[in-house]
Design a protein around this motif. Structure first.
Motif, PDB file in Angstrom:
ATOM      1  N   LEU A  40      40.257  38.497  25.183  1.00  0.00           N
ATOM      2  CA  LEU A  40      41.609  38.221  26.003  1.00  0.00           C
ATOM      3  C   LEU A  40      42.345  39.615  26.311  1.00  0.00           C
ATOM      4  CD1 LEU A  40      43.165  36.423  28.010  1.00  0.00           C
ATOM      5  CD2 LEU A  40      44.306  35.488  25.955  1.00  0.00           C
ATOM      6  N   MET A  41      42.492  40.017  27.225  1.00  0.00           N
ATOM      7  CA  MET A  41      43.272  41.450  27.557  1.00  0.00           C
ATOM      8  C   MET A  41      44.394  40.891  28.278  1.00  0.00           C
ATOM      9  SD  MET A  41      41.552  44.596  29.276  1.00  0.00           S
ATOM     10  CE  MET A  41      41.285  43.811  30.794  1.00  0.00           C
ATOM     11  N   ASN A  42      45.565  41.924  28.266  1.00  0.00           N
ATOM     12  CA  ASN A  42      46.858  41.735  29.011  1.00  0.00           C
ATOM     13  C   ASN A  42      46.751  42.921  29.864  1.00  0.00           C
ATOM     14  OD1 ASN A  42      47.398  39.373  27.662  1.00  0.00           O
ATOM     15  ND2 ASN A  42      49.570  40.361  27.008  1.00  0.00           N
ATOM     16  N   VAL A  43      47.077  42.891  31.159  1.00  0.00           N
ATOM     17  CA  VAL A  43      47.029  43.873  31.925  1.00  0.00           C
ATOM     18  C   VAL A  43      48.160  43.928  32.925  1.00  0.00           C
ATOM     19  CG1 VAL A  43      44.695  44.487  32.222  1.00  0.00           C
ATOM     20  CG2 VAL A  43      45.761  43.063  33.857  1.00  0.00           C
ATOM     21  N   ASP A  44      48.845  44.867  33.569  1.00  0.00           N
ATOM     22  CA  ASP A  44      49.944  45.338  34.283  1.00  0.00           C
ATOM     23  C   ASP A  44      49.630  44.374  35.520  1.00  0.00           C
ATOM     24  OD1 ASP A  44      51.409  46.729  36.986  1.00  0.00           O
ATOM     25  OD2 ASP A  44      52.606  46.790  34.955  1.00  0.00           O
ATOM     26  N   PRO A  45      50.775  43.710  36.283  1.00  0.00           N
ATOM     27  CA  PRO A  45      50.389  42.737  37.408  1.00  0.00           C
ATOM     28  C   PRO A  45      49.824  43.623  38.585  1.00  0.00           C
ATOM     29  CG  PRO A  45      52.706  42.630  37.126  1.00  0.00           C
ATOM     30  CD  PRO A  45      52.136  43.393  35.674  1.00  0.00           C
ATOM     31  N   ASP A  46      50.119  44.935  38.568  1.00  0.00           N
ATOM     32  CA  ASP A  46      49.888  45.937  39.575  1.00  0.00           C
ATOM     33  C   ASP A  46      48.453  46.290  39.452  1.00  0.00           C
ATOM     34  OD1 ASP A  46      52.189  45.554  40.823  1.00  0.00           O
ATOM     35  OD2 ASP A  46      53.162  47.307  39.701  1.00  0.00           O
ATOM     36  N   THR A  47      47.766  46.016  38.408  1.00  0.00           N
ATOM     37  CA  THR A  47      46.214  46.621  38.211  1.00  0.00           C
ATOM     38  C   THR A  47      45.323  45.970  39.160  1.00  0.00           C
ATOM     39  OG1 THR A  47      46.911  46.864  35.819  1.00  0.00           O
ATOM     40  CG2 THR A  47      44.801  46.865  36.560  1.00  0.00           C
ATOM     41  N   GLN A  48      44.501  46.769  39.762  1.00  0.00           N
ATOM     42  CA  GLN A  48      43.388  46.414  40.452  1.00  0.00           C
ATOM     43  C   GLN A  48      42.323  45.946  39.743  1.00  0.00           C
ATOM     44  OE1 GLN A  48      43.867  46.323  44.158  1.00  0.00           O
ATOM     45  NE2 GLN A  48      46.031  46.799  43.483  1.00  0.00           N
ATOM     46  N   LEU A  94      42.061  48.730  29.788  1.00  0.00           N
ATOM     47  CA  LEU A  94      40.785  49.379  30.527  1.00  0.00           C
ATOM     48  C   LEU A  94      40.781  50.803  30.516  1.00  0.00           C
ATOM     49  CD1 LEU A  94      41.958  47.345  33.918  1.00  0.00           C
ATOM     50  CD2 LEU A  94      39.892  47.058  32.283  1.00  0.00           C
ATOM     51  N   GLU A  95      39.643  51.039  30.530  1.00  0.00           N
ATOM     52  CA  GLU A  95      39.414  52.759  30.178  1.00  0.00           C
ATOM     53  C   GLU A  95      40.158  53.546  31.479  1.00  0.00           C
ATOM     54  OE1 GLU A  95      35.722  56.167  30.700  1.00  0.00           O
ATOM     55  OE2 GLU A  95      35.598  54.241  31.570  1.00  0.00           O
ATOM     56  N   ARG A  96      40.518  52.990  32.523  1.00  0.00           N
ATOM     57  CA  ARG A  96      41.100  53.772  33.538  1.00  0.00           C
ATOM     58  C   ARG A  96      42.674  53.787  33.445  1.00  0.00           C
ATOM     59  NH1 ARG A  96      38.972  49.271  36.525  1.00  0.00           N
ATOM     60  NH2 ARG A  96      40.571  47.939  37.355  1.00  0.00           N
ATOM     61  N   THR A  97      43.228  52.769  32.620  1.00  0.00           N
ATOM     62  CA  THR A  97      44.589  52.734  32.387  1.00  0.00           C
ATOM     63  C   THR A  97      44.978  53.185  30.869  1.00  0.00           C
ATOM     64  OG1 THR A  97      44.566  50.670  31.577  1.00  0.00           O
ATOM     65  CG2 THR A  97      44.767  51.000  34.023  1.00  0.00           C
ATOM     66  N   ASP A 123      32.573  44.635  36.366  1.00  0.00           N
ATOM     67  CA  ASP A 123      32.058  45.272  35.251  1.00  0.00           C
ATOM     68  C   ASP A 123      33.151  46.369  34.946  1.00  0.00           C
ATOM     69  OD1 ASP A 123      29.489  44.107  34.902  1.00  0.00           O
ATOM     70  OD2 ASP A 123      28.711  45.234  36.469  1.00  0.00           O
ATOM     71  N   VAL A 124      33.580  46.291  33.685  1.00  0.00           N
ATOM     72  CA  VAL A 124      34.531  47.283  33.335  1.00  0.00           C
ATOM     73  C   VAL A 124      34.189  48.031  31.919  1.00  0.00           C
ATOM     74  CG1 VAL A 124      36.329  46.187  34.533  1.00  0.00           C
ATOM     75  CG2 VAL A 124      35.969  45.285  32.101  1.00  0.00           C
ATOM     76  N   SER A 125      35.077  48.935  31.459  1.00  0.00           N
ATOM     77  CA  SER A 125      35.027  49.505  30.240  1.00  0.00           C
ATOM     78  C   SER A 125      36.279  49.383  29.754  1.00  0.00           C
ATOM     79  CB  SER A 125      34.401  51.050  30.321  1.00  0.00           C
ATOM     80  OG  SER A 125      33.104  50.971  30.712  1.00  0.00           O
ATOM     81  N   VAL A 126      36.414  48.815  28.375  1.00  0.00           N
ATOM     82  CA  VAL A 126      37.753  48.811  27.772  1.00  0.00           C
ATOM     83  C   VAL A 126      37.418  49.639  26.085  1.00  0.00           C
ATOM     84  CG1 VAL A 126      38.173  46.700  28.741  1.00  0.00           C
ATOM     85  CG2 VAL A 126      36.975  46.782  26.605  1.00  0.00           C
ATOM     86  N   ILE A 127      38.757  49.884  25.981  1.00  0.00           N
ATOM     87  CA  ILE A 127      38.994  50.478  24.487  1.00  0.00           C
ATOM     88  C   ILE A 127      39.974  49.459  23.710  1.00  0.00           C
ATOM     89  CG2 ILE A 127      38.452  52.645  25.259  1.00  0.00           C
ATOM     90  CD1 ILE A 127      41.880  51.924  24.157  1.00  0.00           C
ATOM     91  N   LEU A 128      39.884  49.576  22.472  1.00  0.00           N
ATOM     92  CA  LEU A 128      40.925  48.964  21.547  1.00  0.00           C
ATOM     93  C   LEU A 128      41.992  49.886  20.758  1.00  0.00           C
ATOM     94  CD1 LEU A 128      38.401  46.561  19.547  1.00  0.00           C
ATOM     95  CD2 LEU A 128      39.383  46.069  21.985  1.00  0.00           C
ATOM     96  N   ASP A 129      43.030  49.677  20.457  1.00  0.00           N
ATOM     97  CA  ASP A 129      43.733  50.540  19.807  1.00  0.00           C
ATOM     98  C   ASP A 129      43.585  50.239  18.418  1.00  0.00           C
ATOM     99  OD1 ASP A 129      45.968  51.989  18.785  1.00  0.00           O
ATOM    100  OD2 ASP A 129      47.331  51.422  19.898  1.00  0.00           O
ATOM    101  N   ARG A 130      42.913  51.297  17.514  1.00  0.00           N
ATOM    102  CA  ARG A 130      42.536  51.279  16.231  1.00  0.00           C
ATOM    103  C   ARG A 130      43.863  51.243  15.259  1.00  0.00           C
ATOM    104  NH1 ARG A 130      39.731  55.482  14.188  1.00  0.00           N
ATOM    105  NH2 ARG A 130      40.283  57.136  16.029  1.00  0.00           N
TER     106      ARG A 130
END
Length: 398
Positions: free
Chosen positions: A340-348, A285-288, A354-361
């Motif tokens: 499919l994305m994994n996030v920390d269980p504490d992520t809101q 997620l952009e915010r994380t 609607d979200v913005s995401v990035i990939l690690d190149r």
């Protein structure tokens, strides 16, 4: 201990090729796991090593001996099967010692071997128990002890944990690792469970449609898969795959693009069709995403299904304009507009957000769209990265 070598082993059943030109070299004391989907040929490959099946072509060596046509009893091997198959009318001692007794070993030698094997698999004090009085894990340890007393050159294990419950499988995986460390003997293990393969093996042999796809240490198969099949099979949940076209310094997918330095991707030319692969843990997620050094530009998406797993949450994303894709995701029919994305269980995070995401190149994989062969692991110039050449990251501006 013994080295095991397969040289061009092929097994055909009329018009079906179960094993196709298998070449393997398994070292003394190595723990190698054959892994692949049901019907891929892994058990047939093991049966040719055991002598239960004679290959149509090729040769098999155990140590310095060719054993291709020798019967199982003359190969110096012992097998543990998925079906434990203990004699129900015999106690633990008689089950473990059965193979030695029919070979007319001295009573003192039988007692010595049974005692040693029982100690290794922690069956002390159970020698007079009947199989019906034991748990599934205890019965499986009896089967392993029965193989141990043979003092074989090679242990062959064909899905020995498949019939155990999930908790017991995890326990027995640990027991098998301890057993291998203590015995320091050659073990060839068959499973369709890639988690078993990853946690226990020195090397994994990934098999599909009778062909060896890759043999390498577990983390090599995970981080540097030889082809798209290995990339999709090793890892849970599976790697995301998106079709794309090379256009100069960009990979153009249907709903997003990824920029890269074309001078660092030998063999990939504009107009080539490729498959972009990225694992769920390499989507942020952009915010994380603070601190991700080799981030792609932002990708707009909408969350679809959330699956809390306790230590993580699986988030299904839709990157296209059509958000009506829940049924496709649930059916396992992932398309190019799904990630499919994994996030920390504490992520809101909520469904239909609607979200913005990035990939690690640095963690993006490229595969040939036609052959599935791996073209590149990581879309950065390693030399530049090591020398400190700046790369665009999250928050950088033009």
């Amino acid at each position: 201990m013994a080295r095991v070598t397969l040289d061009g082993v092929t097994k055909r059943y009329e018009d079906v090729t179960a094993v196709d030109d298998m070449n393997l070299d398994i070292g003394d004391g190595e723990f190698v796991t054959f892994v692949g989907p049901s019907g891929c040929g892994k058990s047939t490959t093991m049966e040719t090593i055991a002598g239960l099946t004679i290959p149509t072509e090729g040769e098999i060596y155990i140590g310095d001996r060719e054993v291709t046509k020798l019967p199982p009893k003359d190969r110096g091997i012992a097998m543990v099967f998925q079906n434990i198959a203990l004699f129900p009318h015999m106690d633990v001692y008689d089950n473990i010692s059965f193979g030695l007794r029919i070979r007319n070993y001295e009573k003192s030698e039988i007692d010595r071997r049974v005692e040693e094997a029982a100690e290794i698999v922690q069956l002390g004090g159970m020698m007079d128990r009947m199989p019906e009085e034991m748990s599934g894990g205890q019965r499986q340890r009896v089967a392993i002890a029965r193989a141990l007393v043979r003092e074989p050159d090679v242990f062959l294990m064909d899905e020995p944990l498949a019939n155990l419950d999930a908790k017991l499988r995890v326990h027995m995986r640990t027991e098998l690792q301890r057993l291998h460390r203590r015995l320091d003997t050659t073990i060839i293990y068959v499973t369709h469970d890639q988690a078993e393969a990853m946690t226990m093996s020195d090397r994994i042999a990934v098999i599909n449609a009778g062909k060896l796809q890759q043999i390498a240490p577990p983390l090599t198969c995970y981080n540097e898969p030889a082809n798209q099949f290995v990339a999709g099979f090793i890892g849970s949940p599976s790697m995301n795959f998106v079709e794309a076209e090379v256009a100069g310094g960009r990979l153009e997918a249907e709903n997003f693009h990824v920029e890269f330095d074309p001078s660092t991707t030998d063999g990939i030319a504009p107009g080539d069709r490729v498959v972009l692969g990225v694992r769920p843990e390499d989507i942020y997620l952009e915010r994380t995403a603070e601190g991700i050094e080799y981030a792609t530009e932002l990708i707009n998406a909408r969350t679809d299904v959330l699956e809390p797993m306790g230590n993580e949450v699986f988030v299904y994303l839709v990157t296209g304009n059509d958000t009506e894709t829940s049924m496709d995701v649930a059916a396992g029919e992932a398309s190019d507009d799904q990630l499919l994305m994994n996030v920390d269980p504490d992520t809101q995070i909520e469904a239909e957000e609607d979200v913005s995401v990035i990939l690690d190149r640095s963690r993006i994989h490229l595969f040939d769209a036609e052959t599935g062969d791996a073209l590149r692991h990581g879309l950065i110039d390693v030399a530049s990265a090591e020398s400190g050449t700046p790369e665009r990251g999250v928050g950088d501006s033009d």
